[in-house]
Design an enzyme around this catalytic site. Structure first.
Site, mmCIF file in Angstrom:
data_model
loop_
_atom_site.group_PDB
_atom_site.id
_atom_site.type_symbol
_atom_site.label_atom_id
_atom_site.label_comp_id
_atom_site.label_asym_id
_atom_site.label_seq_id
_atom_site.Cartn_x
_atom_site.Cartn_y
_atom_site.Cartn_z
ATOM 1 N N LYS A 129 12.867 20.166 -73.904
ATOM 2 C CA LYS A 129 12.576 21.482 -74.630
ATOM 3 C C LYS A 129 11.450 22.514 -74.171
ATOM 4 O O LYS A 129 10.516 21.915 -73.384
ATOM 5 C CB LYS A 129 12.613 21.322 -75.914
ATOM 6 C CG LYS A 129 11.389 20.642 -76.515
ATOM 7 C CD LYS A 129 11.134 20.533 -78.077
ATOM 8 C CE LYS A 129 9.876 20.025 -78.395
ATOM 9 N NZ LYS A 129 9.576 20.072 -80.055
ATOM 10 N N ARG A 156 9.839 18.672 -92.955
ATOM 11 C CA ARG A 156 10.372 19.560 -92.147
ATOM 12 C C ARG A 156 11.842 19.630 -92.089
ATOM 13 O O ARG A 156 12.332 19.717 -93.048
ATOM 14 C CB ARG A 156 9.721 19.330 -90.675
ATOM 15 C CG ARG A 156 9.634 20.537 -89.694
ATOM 16 C CD ARG A 156 8.679 20.374 -88.495
ATOM 17 N NE ARG A 156 9.267 19.418 -87.456
ATOM 18 C CZ ARG A 156 8.856 19.321 -86.317
ATOM 19 N NH1 ARG A 156 7.597 19.541 -86.110
ATOM 20 N NH2 ARG A 156 9.606 18.247 -85.627
ATOM 21 N N TYR A 199 -13.834 43.746 -71.335
ATOM 22 C CA TYR A 199 -13.583 44.566 -72.552
ATOM 23 C C TYR A 199 -14.926 44.219 -73.606
ATOM 24 O O TYR A 199 -15.069 43.076 -73.740
ATOM 25 C CB TYR A 199 -12.342 44.510 -73.218
ATOM 26 C CG TYR A 199 -11.165 45.139 -72.379
ATOM 27 C CD1 TYR A 199 -11.259 46.432 -72.033
ATOM 28 C CD2 TYR A 199 -10.072 44.582 -72.123
ATOM 29 C CE1 TYR A 199 -10.011 47.109 -71.483
ATOM 30 C CE2 TYR A 199 -9.102 45.143 -71.235
ATOM 31 C CZ TYR A 199 -9.203 46.422 -70.934
ATOM 32 O OH TYR A 199 -8.159 46.781 -70.311
ATOM 33 N N ARG A 203 11.782 8.857 -78.139
ATOM 34 C CA ARG A 203 12.145 10.408 -77.787
ATOM 35 C C ARG A 203 10.636 10.878 -77.488
ATOM 36 O O ARG A 203 9.980 11.863 -78.001
ATOM 37 C CB ARG A 203 12.477 11.237 -79.058
ATOM 38 C CG ARG A 203 13.856 10.802 -79.687
ATOM 39 C CD ARG A 203 14.090 11.528 -80.659
ATOM 40 N NE ARG A 203 13.210 12.209 -81.563
ATOM 41 C CZ ARG A 203 12.818 11.610 -82.891
ATOM 42 N NH1 ARG A 203 13.676 10.665 -83.202
ATOM 43 N NH2 ARG A 203 11.910 11.921 -83.629
ATOM 44 N N CYS A 228 -8.450 39.496 -70.563
ATOM 45 C CA CYS A 228 -7.654 40.515 -70.685
ATOM 46 C C CYS A 228 -6.195 40.134 -70.481
ATOM 47 O O CYS A 228 -5.956 38.771 -70.190
ATOM 48 C CB CYS A 228 -8.048 41.544 -69.459
ATOM 49 S SG CYS A 228 -9.616 42.120 -69.654
ATOM 50 N N MET A 229 -5.082 41.011 -70.665
ATOM 51 C CA MET A 229 -3.876 40.625 -70.235
ATOM 52 C C MET A 229 -3.693 40.224 -68.983
ATOM 53 O O MET A 229 -2.755 39.011 -69.177
ATOM 54 C CB MET A 229 -3.335 41.865 -70.577
ATOM 55 C CG MET A 229 -1.387 41.884 -70.581
ATOM 56 S SD MET A 229 -0.641 43.306 -70.749
ATOM 57 C CE MET A 229 -0.900 43.708 -72.387
ATOM 58 N N ASP A 230 -4.017 40.476 -67.962
ATOM 59 C CA ASP A 230 -3.849 40.020 -66.736
ATOM 60 C C ASP A 230 -5.112 39.374 -65.663
ATOM 61 O O ASP A 230 -4.660 39.277 -64.547
ATOM 62 C CB ASP A 230 -3.295 41.346 -65.740
ATOM 63 C CG ASP A 230 -2.143 42.046 -66.561
ATOM 64 O OD1 ASP A 230 -1.300 41.776 -66.920
ATOM 65 O OD2 ASP A 230 -2.613 43.247 -66.816
ATOM 66 N N HIS A 283 11.360 12.085 -88.036
ATOM 67 C CA HIS A 283 10.470 12.428 -87.174
ATOM 68 C C HIS A 283 9.060 11.865 -87.847
ATOM 69 O O HIS A 283 9.101 12.452 -89.255
ATOM 70 C CB HIS A 283 10.256 13.759 -86.689
ATOM 71 C CG HIS A 283 9.462 14.335 -85.818
ATOM 72 N ND1 HIS A 283 10.161 14.417 -84.436
ATOM 73 C CD2 HIS A 283 8.377 14.428 -85.538
ATOM 74 C CE1 HIS A 283 8.931 14.500 -83.576
ATOM 75 N NE2 HIS A 283 7.941 14.690 -84.200
#
Length: 387
Positions: free
Chosen positions: A49, A147, A281, A235, A328-330, A179
């Site tokens: 997954k 769950r 920043y 699993r 930062c973002m990038d 689980h």
């Protein structure tokens, strides 16, 4: 290395000259083989997954099957259907759904489905009637995780309904499963308690007239250290990719696991700055003397946590370096003092650790999280390249 399975629509071939996640498929094979040995007589389901925990679902699924896994597991139906579309014919269990899912497509594709509640049995049965073939269903019991799964109070009625639908010929109650809540803490009393509740759930299913072919409870941790939880099928998830499910279980090498992902970038800029230079920043880092800064083109849009600000470490110019200032973002920045470096030099965020680079476990410890999050959050614009 190849670009098979490269993540991210529109990612240009060759983008790995900037940043890439190198996936060692031999490491996946080694880890799955080790897990299958631990499983003993139980079959092994490799959980793929979340795009194979960030490693690439299809290449890792094929590597896992090559190494001895006989099942694959996904959370969502579209993941399971993608496996079938790629020509994978091994048994696949898909376990997380909501009302209105494409159960007919799943049944048509021969995908096993999980049911935790009466609505799921009803919708799966309706889809099976429409398709004209029975659905293979794994009934999930909540044995203490709180769950998914039917509670002990609801479980007998679930089994009775499944038995009626099986008698009608629209489902085959192929599995019973659950689980564990504390499998990554060997010796925790809930592990044995849940095993007991699970055995009771199987007994109730059998008394309702069901004869499940597979009973399964063990995740990665239980596969490695709790053989009494193996039953017919295990699993493993994160350990398929060479990672330990937790520090209390033990380091990966103890079990023959090999971490498969190495996250690599390259410096975009190296420059000399004076003492007192604010970095990134909000100037959450300031140089204390004349120093050299290196700019790395990776950021939180790529899965590098913003919380790694002034905390996360990488391997660069022969040494571990701590991120200097806000992620930062990038991009983020390193302060390398007076050490020599130049644009284009390699930056290793994490890997197996054999070259002195941090590991996913190191990043997890620094950020107060788990290694699962470190590898699965690596974003789609980071190409995966396969060895």
């Amino acid at each position: 290395m190849s670009d098979e399975g490269t993540a991210g629509a529109g990612t240009p071939v060759g983008a790995e000259t900037r940043t890439y996640a190198a996936i060692d498929l031999d490491a996946v094979r080694t880890s799955v083989a080790a897990l299958a040995r631990r499983a003993g007589d139980a079959a092994t389901m490799a959980v793929v997954k979340a795009d194979g925990y960030g490693h690439g679902m299809l290449p890792c699924a094929r590597a896992a099957l090559d190494a001895g896994a006989s099942w694959l597991g996904t959370a969502f139906l579209e993941e399971a259907l993608a496996l079938r579309a790629a020509g994978i014919t091994a048994p696949v269990l898909c376990w997380l759904s909501v009302p209105g899912e494409r159960f007919a497509a799943a049944i048509d594709a021969g995908i096993d489905l999980s049911a935790s509640a009466p609505w799921a049995l009803a919708e799966i049965a309706a889809a099976a009637r429409a398709v004209g073939r029975p659905a293979r269903v794994h009934l999930k019991a909540d044995t203490g995780l709180g769950r998914a799964g039917a509670t002990p109070a609801d479980w007998p009625a679930m089994c009775d309904e499944a038995a009626a639908l099986q008698a009608e010929g629209v489902i085959e109650a192929f599995g019973v499963w659950s689980h564990l809540a504390f499998a990554d803490a060997p010796g925790h009393p809930t592990v044995q308690a849940q095993i007991g509740v699970f055995r009771d759930a199987v007994d109730i299913a059998e008394k309702a007239g069901l004869a499940p072919t597979v009973r399964h409870l063990a995740n990665s941790a239980a596969t490695l250290v709790s053989p009494e939880a193996h039953f017919d099928l295990v699993r493993p998830g994160v350990s398929v990719y060479g990672l330990s499910p937790g520090p209390e279980v033990g380091p990966p090498a103890r079990f023959g696991l090999r971490p498969a992902m190495t996250l690599v970038s390259h410096a975009a800029l190296v420059k000399r700055v004076p003492a007192g230079t604010g970095v990134s920043y909000a100037h959450r880092y300031t140089t204390t003397r004349e120093s050299t800064l290196a700019l790395v083109p990776l950021g939180y849009a790529d899965g590098v946590p913003r919380a790694a600000t002034n905390v996360g470490e990488v391997l660069f110019a022969g040494r571990r370096r701590r991120i200097a200032g806000t992620v930062c973002m990038d991009q983020f920045v390193l302060d390398i003092g007076d050490d020599a470096a130049r644009a284009g030099d390699e930056v290793v965020l994490f890997g197996p650790g054999g070259r002195g680079e941090p590991t996913a476990d190191d990043w997890a410890a620094a950020l107060g999280t788990i290694n699962y999050e470190i590898v699965t959050r690596i974003g789609a614009r980071v190409p995966r390249v396969y060895r």
